[in-house]
Design an enzyme around this catalytic site. Structure first.
Site, PDB file in Angstrom:
ATOM      1  N   LYS A  51       0.844  -1.205   0.000  1.00  0.00           N
ATOM      2  CA  LYS A  51       0.000   0.000   0.000  1.00  0.00           C
ATOM      3  C   LYS A  51       0.876   1.251   0.000  1.00  0.00           C
ATOM      4  CE  LYS A  51      -3.835  -2.502   1.966  1.00  0.00           C
ATOM      5  NZ  LYS A  51      -4.638  -2.922   3.105  1.00  0.00           N
ATOM      6  N   GLN A  95      -4.760  -1.567   9.282  1.00  0.00           N
ATOM      7  CA  GLN A  95      -4.643  -2.897   8.680  1.00  0.00           C
ATOM      8  C   GLN A  95      -5.262  -3.970   9.583  1.00  0.00           C
ATOM      9  OE1 GLN A  95      -3.335  -3.530   5.504  1.00  0.00           O
ATOM     10  NE2 GLN A  95      -4.163  -5.560   5.881  1.00  0.00           N
ATOM     11  N   ASP A 118     -11.190   2.760   3.403  1.00  0.00           N
ATOM     12  CA  ASP A 118     -11.469   1.329   3.223  1.00  0.00           C
ATOM     13  C   ASP A 118     -12.974   1.085   3.090  1.00  0.00           C
ATOM     14  OD1 ASP A 118      -9.389  -0.468   2.929  1.00  0.00           O
ATOM     15  OD2 ASP A 118      -8.878  -0.464   5.067  1.00  0.00           O
TER      16      ASP A 118
END
Ligand code: NAP
Length: 280
Positions: A51, A95, A118
């Site tokens: 990422k 994460q 997200d």
């Protein structure tokens, strides 16, 4: 049979993102993504590095916050509170999975909706129902981009999604529906799975089990999208689909690796760009 090349599509979408990020920068708005990683999960480390690399590629500033395994929920919540107020941060990503002492739901809900790149917060997942969305969950959004890139029509098609998770299966089904597909969602309690999947013009597998989708489950000429990211007996990355035995039966198929995976990160970058445009 045609192999859907997620790396190629990803590169093309990333070019567009990079142009937009550069345009914003010229107008005085830098774009930033905060990435929180907790503990020492090796898979999480790989995802976070990819990422960060993606951010670098398109000109997004990434800020990593690596916290120790024993971090408490309150510590993450106070970090998120700081990042929510930080103007250089347009998106916040934590994460998953988090160590078990941490309240994952509280963490997700602490991220400001306008920085939830997200798209995990209930506000953002809820918007998907009505088709009124600014952030889409990255994996399903990436799959729609793949289908569009290859001019694969969804309208009127029988679409079957195996898996009903909040981050993949459910939003995937909703996006196929918004694109006028006729959608069936299967899960572990579904009966006669093979009969249902054999009807699919577009079959999406998001199960998390190696070689779960076998040749007898796939219709001739189907488009098969493999979301799975599993490790086989030798530790090699593999999907949910028995690729070698199915590929010649399909019109299109995604490989693992190199199919859906690269698109997921690209959609995260796209959501971060959207957040930055909104913040400007
Ligand atoms: P998940 O939350 O574990 O959901 C798996 C789904 O599969 C559940 O809905 C489950 O049904 C269903 N299932 C399990 N066994 C089944 C069976 N025998 N028959 C029919 N359905 C069955 O997983 P997820 O987060 O959606 O992820 C799925 C896979 O995609 C994993 O391999 C994950 O690593 C991968 N993934 C990849 C990406 C990417 O970027 N490529 C992104 C996200 C996830 P129930 O609901 O009834 O339990």
């Amino acid at each position: 049979m045609k192999i859907i090349d997620g790396k190629e599509v990803s590169a093309s979408v990333r070019e567009e993102i990079a142009e937009q990020v550069a345009k914003l920068k010229n107008e005085g708005k830098k774009t930033g993504l905060a990435v929180i990683i907790v503990g020492n999960n090796p898979a999480s480390r790989v995802y976070v590095n990819n990422k960060k690399k993606g951010c670098e590629q398109v000109g997004i500033n990434s800020y990593e916050y690596a916290l120790p395994e024993e971090t408490k929920t309150e510590d993450i919540l106070s970090l998120i509170d700081k990042l929510n107020k930080d103007d250089k941060v347009d998106g916040i990503l934590c994460q998953l999975p988090l160590p078990e002492q941490i309240d994952e739901e509280a963490v997700i809900n602490a991220i400001a909706p306008d920085k939830d790149v997200d798209a995990f917060r209930p506000e953002n997942t809820g918007h998907i129902m009505t088709g009124d969305y600014s952030f889409l969950p990255c994996t399903p959004a990436g799959i729609i981009e793949l289908l569009k890139f290859y001019d694969i029509a969804i309208e009127g098609k029988e679409c079957v999604v195996i898996g009903r998770s909040n981050i993949v299966g459910k939003p995937m089904a909703m996006l196929l529906l918004h694109n006028n597909g006729t959608v069936t969602i299967c899960h572990s309690r579904s009966r006669n799975l093979k009969d249902i999947t054999s009807r699919a013009d577009i079959l999406v597998a998001a199960v998390g089990k190696e070689k779960f989708v076998t040749k007898d489950m796939v219709k001739d000429g189907a488009v098969v999208i493999d979301v799975g990211m599993n490790r086989d007996g030798n530790g090699k990355l593999c999907g949910d689909v028995d690729f070698e035995n199915i590929k010649d039966k399909c019109s299109y198929i995604t490989p693992v690796p190199g199919g859906v995976g690269p698109m997921t990160i690209t959609m995260l970058l796209k959501n971060t760009l959207t957040a930055s445009q909104n913040h400007k």
